[in-house]
Design a protein around this motif. Sequence first.
Motif, PDB file in Angstrom:
ATOM      1  N   ARG A 294      40.384  48.019  38.433  1.00  0.00           N
ATOM      2  CA  ARG A 294      40.547  46.901  39.382  1.00  0.00           C
ATOM      3  C   ARG A 294      42.017  46.509  39.518  1.00  0.00           C
ATOM      4  O   ARG A 294      42.516  46.255  40.620  1.00  0.00           O
ATOM      5  N   GLY A 297      43.896  48.921  41.800  1.00  0.00           N
ATOM      6  CA  GLY A 297      43.634  48.708  43.216  1.00  0.00           C
ATOM      7  C   GLY A 297      44.337  47.480  43.761  1.00  0.00           C
ATOM      8  O   GLY A 297      44.907  47.504  44.856  1.00  0.00           O
ATOM      9  N   LYS A 298      44.323  46.394  42.998  1.00  0.00           N
ATOM     10  CA  LYS A 298      44.951  45.155  43.458  1.00  0.00           C
ATOM     11  C   LYS A 298      46.469  45.273  43.506  1.00  0.00           C
ATOM     12  O   LYS A 298      47.115  44.701  44.386  1.00  0.00           O
ATOM     13  N   LEU A 303      42.870  51.445  47.444  1.00  0.00           N
ATOM     14  CA  LEU A 303      41.457  51.256  47.112  1.00  0.00           C
ATOM     15  C   LEU A 303      40.670  52.556  47.194  1.00  0.00           C
ATOM     16  O   LEU A 303      39.475  52.576  46.893  1.00  0.00           O
ATOM     17  N   GLN A 306      38.951  53.628  43.709  1.00  0.00           N
ATOM     18  CA  GLN A 306      37.701  52.994  43.311  1.00  0.00           C
ATOM     19  C   GLN A 306      36.564  53.278  44.279  1.00  0.00           C
ATOM     20  O   GLN A 306      35.382  53.100  43.931  1.00  0.00           O
ATOM     21  N   GLU A 307      36.881  53.741  45.481  1.00  0.00           N
ATOM     22  CA  GLU A 307      35.837  54.056  46.464  1.00  0.00           C
ATOM     23  C   GLU A 307      35.328  55.489  46.339  1.00  0.00           C
ATOM     24  O   GLU A 307      34.334  55.842  46.979  1.00  0.00           O
ATOM     25  N   GLN A 312      32.754  55.627  41.529  1.00  0.00           N
ATOM     26  CA  GLN A 312      31.607  54.726  41.661  1.00  0.00           C
ATOM     27  C   GLN A 312      30.499  55.110  40.674  1.00  0.00           C
ATOM     28  O   GLN A 312      29.883  54.241  40.039  1.00  0.00           O
ATOM     29  N   ILE A 315      31.527  53.982  37.129  1.00  0.00           N
ATOM     30  CA  ILE A 315      31.313  52.542  36.936  1.00  0.00           C
ATOM     31  C   ILE A 315      29.845  52.264  36.631  1.00  0.00           C
ATOM     32  O   ILE A 315      29.500  51.528  35.701  1.00  0.00           O
ATOM     33  N   CYS A 365      34.581  42.535  37.402  1.00  0.00           N
ATOM     34  CA  CYS A 365      35.409  43.537  38.083  1.00  0.00           C
ATOM     35  C   CYS A 365      34.545  44.589  38.766  1.00  0.00           C
ATOM     36  O   CYS A 365      34.824  45.004  39.902  1.00  0.00           O
ATOM     37  N   ALA A 366      33.492  45.029  38.071  1.00  0.00           N
ATOM     38  CA  ALA A 366      32.608  46.052  38.633  1.00  0.00           C
ATOM     39  C   ALA A 366      31.875  45.527  39.860  1.00  0.00           C
ATOM     40  O   ALA A 366      31.734  46.239  40.867  1.00  0.00           O
ATOM     41  N   GLU A 368      32.908  43.408  41.910  1.00  0.00           N
ATOM     42  CA  GLU A 368      33.892  43.343  42.996  1.00  0.00           C
ATOM     43  C   GLU A 368      34.156  44.717  43.609  1.00  0.00           C
ATOM     44  O   GLU A 368      34.439  44.827  44.806  1.00  0.00           O
ATOM     45  N   MET A 369      34.043  45.777  42.795  1.00  0.00           N
ATOM     46  CA  MET A 369      34.409  47.118  43.267  1.00  0.00           C
ATOM     47  C   MET A 369      33.234  47.965  43.720  1.00  0.00           C
ATOM     48  O   MET A 369      33.428  48.940  44.459  1.00  0.00           O
TER      49      MET A 369
END
Length: 645
Positions: A294, A297-298, A303, A306-307, A312, A315, A365-366, A368-369
């Motif tokens: 996270r 990415g921030k 991003l 994480q996509e 995915q 996670i 965090c998960a 959110e992603m």
Amino acid sequence: MGTSEAVLQVLSGAVPRLFHSDSCFSMSDSIYASKFRLKCSRKRASRCLQFLKCSSVLQYGVRGIGSGVPNKKADPSSLQICKCQKSESVSGVTTEDGNGAWFVDNAKNLNPINGMMNAPNVLEFQDLQHLKQENEDLKSNSANGTLRDTFHKISVDSIEDEAWDLLRESVVYYCGSPIGTIAAKDPTSSNTLNYDQVFIRDFIPSGIAFLLKGEYDIVRNFILHTLQLQSWEKTMDCHSPGQGLMPASFKVRTVPLDGDDSATEEVLDPDFGEAAIGRVAPVDSGLWWIILLRAYGKCSGDLSVQERVDVQTGIKMILRLCIADGFDMFPTLLVTDGSCMIDRRMGIHGHPLEIQALFYSALLCAREMLAPEDGSADLLRALNNRLVALSFHIREYYWVDMKKLNEIYRYKTEEYSYDAVNKFNIYPDQISPWLVEWMPNKGGYLIGNLQPAHMDFRFFSLGNLWSVASGLATMDQSHAILDLIEAKWVDLVAGMPFKICYPALEGQEWQIITGSDPKNTPWSYHNAGAWPTLLWQLTVACIKMDRPEIAAKAVEVAEKRISQDKWPEYYDTKRGRFIGKQSRLFQTWSIAGYLVAKLLLADPSKAKILITEEDSELVNAFSCMISANPRRKRGRKDLKQTYIV
């Protein structure tokens, strides 16, 4: 003469006087003059204070690069303004004209009192000389202060430069690309053990330091390559760990190619705990991995990582491993001893706070992603339910302050009902004498562990600090934790920040709980040793609560010796005065922890990549859950119903 001494002399009458005792005064005249003299003295003291304050401002402006603001040059106009203000504040005294005008102007403005006229003898020559000498002393001290501050700035800059050099030297490469940092690069140690490996938890401050510096590639590579290791099947005594477990560490090895002894290739060799001391699987590795993902990415704005489908999936595998059904009745994660930063036997088996804080943070965090899709609906529902239950459980049952201690002290035991007050059957005699004396009137903290008939009242630093950063603790609790740190500074910081826990296990308690561990002797290593790497977690927590001065003070303490001591892994003794007896030097996360703290203090807004706020949706969900299920109502009829999930 120092500033404080100058002020004292002003207030005690050391500056020149405009009035003198005169035997010709009548009694009434004397009283009136005395009152006027007192009034004038106060005015002059105020003016002198303004002069000293302006001198300080002038010193700051001249210092420029030596100030706390990096790369900020002195503004010539501000220097002129300061000089002008200085002249006005003392009614005509300038650095070139040390006296004269001030006395002449004020003498002209004075009215005759009972026939006493202004005369040259009102101002004595030696008084003028006295003030002139004071003015010269002030200028001298200002120059000395500027030099001291400049030297301090240069010293701090050299420490940071050294830290960056050491951090970059610790970088590990795989197929020509940076992939992580080794745990330590100690030239004085002949036995490396596993300190030459890349540890997941150890790399977190290194990764954040690189992110804050704008160097994203090493973090991206680390995230993706450790993800590939997640699917490895490792066994110990014919048993494989659960799917989704992240390794504790890995090492880049060079091996010969199959069928060609003259050619070699690089491979990543992970350790899931089957080779670790104590053979303990790392529960925290996957949680830290999600938190770093996270943050990447921030900070980078990328991003796409994480996509990715494989990310995915990774996670989801970690989440399913953590929230899987089991025998435990509590929403907290049940783990064995040594499954986190404290990776040796220290009596933290069960539901240690550090794991719960990381678990809560990773869940947020998960959530959110995770990409919204049909296959994630059930997982997200389970995740939200766990977040609600976990936050309530920790806030309600782990929290202690003076008020809560008094409640526990009056607990009744052997209660059997849904409405029991002492739900975990805690015996009041468990409250140790040290805690009664140690707990401040203002402040509190989250205890280290909670199990049936057992509360571990030790203060565990990482768990409390990350509870603040992640929002697991309420706002009031978070401020109280920082209040306690300030109140117990001598115990938790002392000569080197920050105690990993407090107090140490000693005597028979140490023998029973640690098994007489020679590395975890009292006030050493994980048994209340001081770990500089905790500086960065302290800084994140303080910035979130808008109290960065606490972290800045701790950083200043560390800067006094950490570089001279060659960046040790930990410090020993109650006040952190000795380098740890088995401490590795040039420990990477000690270096990175310091750098992250400095970078965040320089730009507190960057801490947002690590901070999660208290979730209003979770509060509302919790309220609805209580209302919908009367069986779960316990005791008080408000949002903080006491119940067991």
